[in-house]
Design a protein around this motif. Structure first.
Motif, PDB file in Angstrom:
ATOM      1  N   PRO A 204       0.846  -1.257   0.066  1.00 45.62           N
ATOM      2  CA  PRO A 204       0.086   0.057  -0.090  1.00 45.62           C
ATOM      3  C   PRO A 204       0.749   1.210   0.057  1.00 45.62           C
ATOM      4  N   ALA A 205       0.263   2.395  -0.406  1.00 46.70           N
ATOM      5  CA  ALA A 205       1.108   3.607  -0.569  1.00 46.70           C
ATOM      6  C   ALA A 205      -0.210   4.470  -0.282  1.00 46.70           C
ATOM      7  N   VAL A 206       0.254   5.450   0.966  1.00 49.50           N
ATOM      8  CA  VAL A 206      -0.864   6.529   1.163  1.00 49.50           C
ATOM      9  C   VAL A 206      -0.283   7.964   0.665  1.00 49.50           C
ATOM     10  N   ARG A 207      -1.197   8.589   0.179  1.00 49.06           N
ATOM     11  CA  ARG A 207      -1.063  10.002  -0.106  1.00 49.06           C
ATOM     12  C   ARG A 207      -2.082  10.812   0.346  1.00 49.06           C
ATOM     13  N   ILE A 208      -1.515  12.076   0.758  1.00 41.22           N
ATOM     14  CA  ILE A 208      -2.537  12.881   1.307  1.00 41.22           C
ATOM     15  C   ILE A 208      -2.556  14.294   0.380  1.00 41.22           C
ATOM     16  N   GLU A 209      -3.787  14.730   0.506  1.00 37.12           N
ATOM     17  CA  GLU A 209      -3.825  16.090  -0.530  1.00 37.12           C
ATOM     18  C   GLU A 209      -4.675  17.085   0.616  1.00 37.12           C
ATOM     19  N   LYS A 210      -4.410  18.398   0.802  1.00 38.37           N
ATOM     20  CA  LYS A 210      -4.964  19.490   1.520  1.00 38.37           C
ATOM     21  C   LYS A 210      -5.150  20.432   0.792  1.00 38.37           C
ATOM     22  N   HIS A 211      -6.562  20.883   0.950  1.00 33.76           N
ATOM     23  CA  HIS A 211      -7.162  21.927   0.117  1.00 33.76           C
ATOM     24  C   HIS A 211      -7.545  23.137   1.263  1.00 33.76           C
ATOM     25  N   CYS A 212      -7.422  24.341   1.177  1.00 32.46           N
ATOM     26  CA  CYS A 212      -7.885  25.470   1.917  1.00 32.46           C
ATOM     27  C   CYS A 212      -8.054  26.508   1.139  1.00 32.46           C
ATOM     28  N   THR A 213      -8.755  27.509   1.735  1.00 35.72           N
ATOM     29  CA  THR A 213      -8.727  28.865   1.100  1.00 35.72           C
ATOM     30  C   THR A 213      -7.573  29.846   1.383  1.00 35.72           C
ATOM     31  N   LYS A 214      -7.251  30.302   0.011  1.00 41.00           N
ATOM     32  CA  LYS A 214      -5.837  31.055   0.005  1.00 41.00           C
ATOM     33  C   LYS A 214      -5.789  32.249   0.836  1.00 41.00           C
ATOM     34  N   THR A 215      -7.107  33.099   0.727  1.00 40.04           N
ATOM     35  CA  THR A 215      -7.196  34.020   1.450  1.00 40.04           C
ATOM     36  C   THR A 215      -8.620  34.392   2.309  1.00 40.04           C
ATOM     37  N   ALA A 216      -8.648  34.945   3.523  1.00 37.31           N
ATOM     38  CA  ALA A 216      -9.830  35.144   4.082  1.00 37.31           C
ATOM     39  C   ALA A 216      -9.818  36.138   5.153  1.00 37.31           C
ATOM     40  N   LEU A 217     -11.027  36.688   5.625  1.00 34.91           N
ATOM     41  CA  LEU A 217     -11.023  37.396   6.781  1.00 34.91           C
ATOM     42  C   LEU A 217     -11.222  36.870   7.815  1.00 34.91           C
ATOM     43  N   SER A 229      -5.685   8.847   0.088  1.00 40.46           N
ATOM     44  CA  SER A 229      -5.823   7.690  -0.882  1.00 40.46           C
ATOM     45  C   SER A 229      -4.825   6.957  -0.705  1.00 40.46           C
ATOM     46  N   ASN A 230      -5.134   5.598  -1.194  1.00 40.45           N
ATOM     47  CA  ASN A 230      -4.050   4.348  -1.236  1.00 40.45           C
ATOM     48  C   ASN A 230      -3.656   4.027  -2.736  1.00 40.45           C
ATOM     49  N   THR A 231      -2.636   4.672  -2.824  1.00 41.47           N
ATOM     50  CA  THR A 231      -2.017   4.548  -4.490  1.00 41.47           C
ATOM     51  C   THR A 231      -1.349   3.321  -4.475  1.00 41.47           C
ATOM     52  N   GLY A 232      -1.138   2.459  -3.643  1.00 39.84           N
ATOM     53  CA  GLY A 232      -0.442   1.442  -3.708  1.00 39.84           C
ATOM     54  C   GLY A 232      -1.338   0.246  -4.202  1.00 39.84           C
ATOM     55  N   ASP A 233      -0.768  -0.904  -4.325  1.00 39.61           N
ATOM     56  CA  ASP A 233      -1.624  -2.202  -4.810  1.00 39.61           C
ATOM     57  C   ASP A 233      -1.845  -3.421  -3.619  1.00 39.61           C
ATOM     58  N   GLY A 234      -1.663  -2.625  -2.211  1.00 38.59           N
ATOM     59  CA  GLY A 234      -1.966  -3.572  -1.162  1.00 38.59           C
ATOM     60  C   GLY A 234      -3.031  -2.889  -0.321  1.00 38.59           C
ATOM     61  N   VAL A 235      -3.554  -3.614   0.575  1.00 39.24           N
ATOM     62  CA  VAL A 235      -4.555  -2.843   1.664  1.00 39.24           C
ATOM     63  C   VAL A 235      -3.672  -2.079   2.597  1.00 39.24           C
ATOM     64  N   PRO A 267      -6.880  -0.923  -2.012  1.00 40.62           N
ATOM     65  CA  PRO A 267      -5.895  -0.155  -3.259  1.00 40.62           C
ATOM     66  C   PRO A 267      -6.964   0.699  -4.094  1.00 40.62           C
ATOM     67  N   GLY A 268      -6.335   1.830  -4.556  1.00 40.00           N
ATOM     68  CA  GLY A 268      -7.272   2.698  -5.146  1.00 40.00           C
ATOM     69  C   GLY A 268      -8.365   3.702  -4.576  1.00 40.00           C
ATOM     70  N   GLU A 269      -8.530   3.212  -3.209  1.00 43.35           N
ATOM     71  CA  GLU A 269      -9.617   3.975  -2.588  1.00 43.35           C
ATOM     72  C   GLU A 269      -9.176   5.111  -1.859  1.00 43.35           C
ATOM     73  N   SER A 270     -10.228   6.326  -1.911  1.00 43.71           N
ATOM     74  CA  SER A 270      -9.911   7.441  -1.380  1.00 43.71           C
ATOM     75  C   SER A 270     -10.930   7.546  -0.231  1.00 43.71           C
ATOM     76  N   ARG A 271     -10.525   8.574   0.890  1.00 44.94           N
ATOM     77  CA  ARG A 271     -11.460   9.052   1.572  1.00 44.94           C
ATOM     78  C   ARG A 271     -11.160  10.316   1.926  1.00 44.94           C
ATOM     79  N   GLU A 272     -12.210  11.167   2.202  1.00 48.80           N
ATOM     80  CA  GLU A 272     -12.390  12.549   2.257  1.00 48.80           C
ATOM     81  C   GLU A 272     -12.600  13.126   3.723  1.00 48.80           C
ATOM     82  N   VAL A 273     -11.802  13.965   4.159  1.00 47.91           N
ATOM     83  CA  VAL A 273     -12.210  14.747   5.812  1.00 47.91           C
ATOM     84  C   VAL A 273     -12.436  16.328   5.457  1.00 47.91           C
TER      85      VAL A 273
END
Length: 504
Positions: A204-217, A229-235, A267-273
């Protein structure tokens, strides 16, 4: 060969041994048939040997013939023919190997080996060798093997008939792939066999993406979105996300460290928080989130949010002094001194007590004693100037405060004070009581003094100047004040105080 009647040995009988079937073999005479005479004990024997050692069964036909007797004219006679079977046996070896069908890189697993003698005779100099494939790392074995590089060897010696010998190898997978591990088993007599087991190693290989607002009050909620995401071929197991918020950011519940348990990712599965935080101050905040999983898997991602706040400035100016009843105009200047636009800007000014609202510029309106201007959006550096006019209805100090506020901006205020003073307005009336008069008659003049102003009149001086045709007779001042005569002038002493609307 024995005599049937008394069991005595019969010597000289001809016994013929003939190989009928089975693996190639010969008797001591080099042929497949041999005739031997019984000895004095009635025994006839033959030795048979295989041409090539091999397992199998030979059928041997045995015929017994009584020899003839020429002296008494007894003819030769066939007594009996029968068949016996000779079974040739040899050691036979076999092995079996098992392993898990699937494993994950970094995990340890076990090969189970069993060496077996499946025959009825002992196998000699039995040896088992197992050359581990590349990518499979040796850890230990039981019983301990002789290790040379990646090759394991067990010298088992003699393996008894029907005996088995179990072995195990503990290994670790160092890379992904399909791995076939084979063990070779040998014994004397050219015996050889092989057994294999296959394991598919995934990672298995785990990858994380983070998205946020660039500017805010500063008052805006900040929504962070994390995709794992699990970008590998194992659980991937025991997947967890940790977000350590920087100083100045907190969650809705006031926490700085946020943990999210994802669990298992195929493998190939993604989860969002998704979660929300808020800023406690302005500035630039870089915030890193980290994902971990079983087997030491980890990845991190960060994003930066710049937090701003509109900054309002306000000034207010008006006259320092004013006479009661005269209009007072206040000038108010509002400016966006921040680095982001100020939206929904509202300026309010409470009409001070002791005054009456007259007018306001730029659309300002009186709302229950408060003058309001809806200024809308002030761009960075932009300013607006408005005025408000009131009329003081009484003397005293008027303090006028204006407050401006906008979305996400701190409200600021500015004040101006005006000292309102009253004025003494003296009305003087002179009435001649008798008019006209004859020469020599006395004339009386009544002098009325009235303060029509809004403040006391003090030290009031009254001077009466007689015309040349008259001469002074007498005078009387208000409240018994004195007077003096200077030529044609009657000068009364100073009247100390005359209140508003008071007359003397």
């Amino acid at each position: 060969v024995l005599r049937y009647s008394d069991g005595s040995a019969l010597s000289g009988y001809h016994v013929t041994f003939r190989i009928v079937s089975g693996p190639g073999a010969k008797f001591s005479n080099g042929t497949d048939s041999l005739t031997v005479k019984t000895d004095g004990g009635g025994v006839a024997s033959a030795t048979m040997k295989q041409n090539t050692p091999t397992e199998g069964t030979n059928e041997i036909e045995i015929s017994i013939v009584r020899p003839g007797n020429e002296k008494c004219c007894l003819p030769e006679k066939h007594i009996v023919t029968d068949v016996v079977r000779e079974h040739w046996v040899a050691p036979s070896i076999d092995c079996s190997q098992s392993a898990p069908a699937a494993a994950v890189v970094g995990d340890t697993f076990e090969y189970s080996l069993v060496a077996m003698n499946t025959s009825q005779v002992d196998a000699q100099n039995v040896m088992v060798k197992d050359a581990l494939p590349a990518g499979i790392e040796y850890i230990s074995s039981n019983p301990p093997a002789t290790v040379s590089g990646s090759t394991l060897t067990w010298n088992l010696g003699t393996l008894g008939a029907g005996q088995s010998y179990p072995m195990s190898i503990t290994v670790r997978a160092t890379r992904t792939g399909r791995f076939e591990n084979c063990a070779d088993m040998t014994a004397d007599g050219g015996l050889r066999t092989r057994c294999c087991a296959e394991t598919v190693v995934t990672a298995p290989a785990v990858r994380i993406e983070k998205h946020c607002t660039k500017t805010a009050l500063i008052c805006d909620p900040l929504t962070y979105r994390i995709i794992v995401s699990n970008t590998g071929d194992g659980v991937a197991n025991d997947v967890q996300v940790t977000d350590q918020l920087p100083d100045g950011l907190v969650s809705d519940t006031g926490e700085r460290t946020l943990n999210f348990y994802i669990g298992t990712l195929n493998p190939g599965e993604s989860r969002e928080v998704t979660y929300t935080v808020r800023a406690q101050r302005t500035g630039s905040f870089t915030n890193k989130a980290t994902v971990t999983a079983a087997g030491g898997l980890t990845d991190s991602a960060e994003c930066t949010t710049t937090i701003s706040q509109p900054v309002l400035a306000i000034t207010k100016n008006g006259p320092a002094t004013r006479i009661e009843g005269k209009p007072i105009e206040y000038t108010i200047v509002v400016k966006n001194a921040g680095n982001v636009p100020a939206t929904d800007t509202v300026l309010s000014d409470l009409v001070p007590s002791g005054t009456t609202f007259v007018r306001a510029s730029d659309g300002g309106y009186d709302s229950g004693g408060t003058v309001v201007w809806n200024l809308g959006t002030l761009e960075v550096g932009q300013s607006r100037t408005v005025t408000m006019t009131v009329v003081p209805v009484s003397a005293g100090t008027i303090r006028n405060t204006a407050t401006v506020e906008a979305y996400c901006a701190e409200a600021v205020s500015a004040s101006a004070s005006t000292e309102v003073t009253g004025i003494a307005a003296i009305l003087l009336e002179c009435i001649d009581v008798d008019d006209p008069n004859d020469v020599g008659e006395t004339e009386t003049y009544l002098i009325d003094v009235t303060n029509q102003g809004s403040t006391d009149g003090t030290n009031i001086s009254i001077v009466c100047t007689l015309p040349a045709q008259q001469e002074f007779v007498s005078a009387e001042g208000p409240g018994g004040i004195g007077y003096r005569i200077e030529g044609k002038k009657v000068i009364f002493d100073l009247y100390p105080r005359l209140a508003p609307r008071q007359a003397e």
